[in-house]
Design a protein around this motif. Structure first.
Motif, mmCIF file in Angstrom:
data_model
loop_
_atom_site.group_PDB
_atom_site.id
_atom_site.type_symbol
_atom_site.label_atom_id
_atom_site.label_comp_id
_atom_site.label_asym_id
_atom_site.label_seq_id
_atom_site.Cartn_x
_atom_site.Cartn_y
_atom_site.Cartn_z
ATOM 1 N N LYS A 130 0.840 -1.205 0.000
ATOM 2 C CA LYS A 130 0.000 0.000 0.000
ATOM 3 C C LYS A 130 0.872 1.252 0.000
ATOM 4 O O LYS A 130 2.035 1.228 0.384
ATOM 5 C CB LYS A 130 -0.930 0.026 1.218
ATOM 6 N N SER A 131 0.251 2.363 -0.410
ATOM 7 C CA SER A 131 0.939 3.654 -0.455
ATOM 8 C C SER A 131 0.253 4.642 0.479
ATOM 9 O O SER A 131 -0.855 4.395 0.952
ATOM 10 C CB SER A 131 0.894 4.224 -1.875
ATOM 11 N N GLU A 132 0.909 5.775 0.680
ATOM 12 C CA GLU A 132 0.316 6.832 1.499
ATOM 13 C C GLU A 132 -1.007 7.280 0.876
ATOM 14 O O GLU A 132 -1.164 7.263 -0.345
ATOM 15 C CB GLU A 132 1.282 8.013 1.622
ATOM 16 N N ASN A 133 -1.929 7.663 1.722
ATOM 17 C CA ASN A 133 -3.273 8.129 1.343
ATOM 18 C C ASN A 133 -4.185 7.034 0.801
ATOM 19 O O ASN A 133 -5.267 7.334 0.319
ATOM 20 C CB ASN A 133 -3.208 9.304 0.356
ATOM 21 N N GLU A 134 -3.758 5.780 0.879
ATOM 22 C CA GLU A 134 -4.654 4.679 0.512
ATOM 23 C C GLU A 134 -5.479 4.315 1.727
ATOM 24 O O GLU A 134 -5.047 4.473 2.867
ATOM 25 C CB GLU A 134 -3.859 3.456 0.028
ATOM 26 N N LEU A 135 -6.658 3.800 1.460
ATOM 27 C CA LEU A 135 -7.569 3.401 2.526
ATOM 28 C C LEU A 135 -7.555 1.885 2.653
ATOM 29 O O LEU A 135 -7.591 1.176 1.650
ATOM 30 C CB LEU A 135 -8.985 3.886 2.169
ATOM 31 N N ILE A 136 -7.470 1.406 3.898
ATOM 32 C CA ILE A 136 -7.588 -0.034 4.141
ATOM 33 C C ILE A 136 -8.774 -0.241 5.073
ATOM 34 O O ILE A 136 -9.147 0.657 5.830
ATOM 35 C CB ILE A 136 -6.312 -0.659 4.760
ATOM 36 N N SER A 137 -9.366 -1.412 4.998
ATOM 37 C CA SER A 137 -10.460 -1.750 5.891
ATOM 38 C C SER A 137 -10.090 -3.028 6.616
ATOM 39 O O SER A 137 -9.859 -4.059 5.994
ATOM 40 C CB SER A 137 -11.750 -1.941 5.091
ATOM 41 N N PHE A 138 -10.010 -2.930 7.949
ATOM 42 C CA PHE A 138 -9.636 -4.083 8.765
ATOM 43 C C PHE A 138 -10.641 -4.224 9.895
ATOM 44 O O PHE A 138 -10.875 -3.282 10.641
ATOM 45 C CB PHE A 138 -8.216 -3.913 9.308
ATOM 46 N N ASN A 139 -11.237 -5.409 9.996
ATOM 47 C CA ASN A 139 -12.266 -5.681 11.011
ATOM 48 C C ASN A 139 -13.388 -4.643 10.966
ATOM 49 O O ASN A 139 -13.863 -4.180 11.999
ATOM 50 C CB ASN A 139 -11.666 -5.736 12.422
ATOM 51 N N GLY A 140 -13.761 -4.257 9.767
ATOM 52 C CA GLY A 140 -14.857 -3.314 9.593
ATOM 53 C C GLY A 140 -14.499 -1.876 9.901
ATOM 54 O O GLY A 140 -15.368 -1.005 9.910
ATOM 55 N N VAL A 141 -13.217 -1.616 10.162
ATOM 56 C CA VAL A 141 -12.786 -0.255 10.464
ATOM 57 C C VAL A 141 -11.901 0.248 9.323
ATOM 58 O O VAL A 141 -10.911 -0.385 8.962
ATOM 59 C CB VAL A 141 -11.987 -0.203 11.795
ATOM 60 N N ASN A 142 -12.300 1.391 8.745
ATOM 61 C CA ASN A 142 -11.502 1.999 7.682
ATOM 62 C C ASN A 142 -10.366 2.811 8.284
ATOM 63 O O ASN A 142 -10.561 3.513 9.271
ATOM 64 C CB ASN A 142 -12.366 2.905 6.803
ATOM 65 N N GLN A 143 -9.186 2.677 7.677
ATOM 66 C CA GLN A 143 -8.023 3.434 8.125
ATOM 67 C C GLN A 143 -7.331 4.026 6.911
ATOM 68 O O GLN A 143 -7.077 3.324 5.937
ATOM 69 C CB GLN A 143 -7.015 2.525 8.852
ATOM 70 N N ASN A 144 -7.028 5.296 6.997
ATOM 71 C CA ASN A 144 -6.296 5.959 5.934
ATOM 72 C C ASN A 144 -4.808 5.909 6.277
ATOM 73 O O ASN A 144 -4.410 6.189 7.404
ATOM 74 C CB ASN A 144 -6.759 7.424 5.809
ATOM 75 N N ILE A 145 -3.992 5.529 5.311
ATOM 76 C CA ILE A 145 -2.543 5.479 5.535
ATOM 77 C C ILE A 145 -2.016 6.915 5.391
ATOM 78 O O ILE A 145 -2.096 7.506 4.315
ATOM 79 C CB ILE A 145 -1.844 4.518 4.545
ATOM 80 N N LEU A 146 -1.502 7.440 6.494
ATOM 81 C CA LEU A 146 -1.035 8.829 6.510
ATOM 82 C C LEU A 146 0.413 8.960 6.041
ATOM 83 O O LEU A 146 0.738 9.840 5.268
ATOM 84 C CB LEU A 146 -1.166 9.396 7.929
ATOM 85 N N LYS A 147 1.266 8.058 6.524
ATOM 86 C CA LYS A 147 2.696 8.154 6.225
ATOM 87 C C LYS A 147 3.336 6.776 6.247
ATOM 88 O O LYS A 147 2.970 5.921 7.032
ATOM 89 C CB LYS A 147 3.365 9.040 7.294
ATOM 90 N N ILE A 148 4.306 6.579 5.370
ATOM 91 C CA ILE A 148 5.087 5.331 5.336
ATOM 92 C C ILE A 148 6.562 5.712 5.346
ATOM 93 O O ILE A 148 7.017 6.517 4.533
ATOM 94 C CB ILE A 148 4.778 4.488 4.064
ATOM 95 N N PHE A 149 7.302 5.142 6.292
ATOM 96 C CA PHE A 149 8.748 5.355 6.381
ATOM 97 C C PHE A 149 9.457 4.061 6.103
ATOM 98 O O PHE A 149 9.090 3.027 6.570
ATOM 99 C CB PHE A 149 9.154 5.834 7.794
#
Length: 149
Positions: A130-149
């Motif tokens: 995944k890349s920054e600003n992509e959305l993932i859904s885990f256990n019914g909860v959406n999470q936006n990826i803010l930063k990747i180092f």
């Protein structure tokens, strides 16, 4: 202090503690196996030996798993930079922070929570690539990826 290196040290320590615990179990079982002497209660003796041998096999399997964790940690390359999540990435989402490495649970560094997750775990599989600003859904909860180092 580099957070990734600190998280890596925690993962290494986690693995080393697991190795020590399993080796203690094996050693204890070996001593018990050697101290078992043939008694008049033959069946009881054989059952005891069989149980100890099962415990030893289970501990050996755990050692194999721990060895695989060490192997995964040895593959982390801190010089590799990428905007895509990979082994060794530190990923910040609006809900949680993840270190893609081994499943070592929650780690706190500078009062900040991180979750060391394996790339083969459900959340690790979701994050991988995944890349920054992509959305993932885990256990019914959406999470936006803010930063990747």
């Amino acid at each position: 202090m580099d957070i990734k290196h600190e998280l890596f040290k925690h993962c290494k320590s986690f693995v080393n503690k697991r190795v020590q615990t399993v080796e203690e179990i094996i050693s204890s079982n070996q001593k018990a196996l050697h101290s078992e002497t043939k008694s008049s209660a033959g069946d009881k003796h054989e059952t005891g030996r069989a149980m100890l041998q099962l415990e030893m096999e289970k501990a050996s399997q755990q050692l194999e798993g721990i060895s695989k964790m060490n192997e995964i940690l040895s593959k982390i390359d801190f010089s590799k930079e990428s905007k895509k999540a990979h082994l060794g990435s530190l990923i910040f989402t609006e809900k949680a922070n993840y270190f893609l490495s081994i499943s070592a649970g929650q780690i706190i560094v500078d009062r900040q929570k991180y979750f060391a997750v394996s790339v083969s775990s459900p959340i690790g599989k979701l994050l991988l690539g995944k890349s920054e600003n992509e959305l993932i859904s885990f256990n019914g909860v959406n999470q936006n990826i803010l930063k990747i180092f």
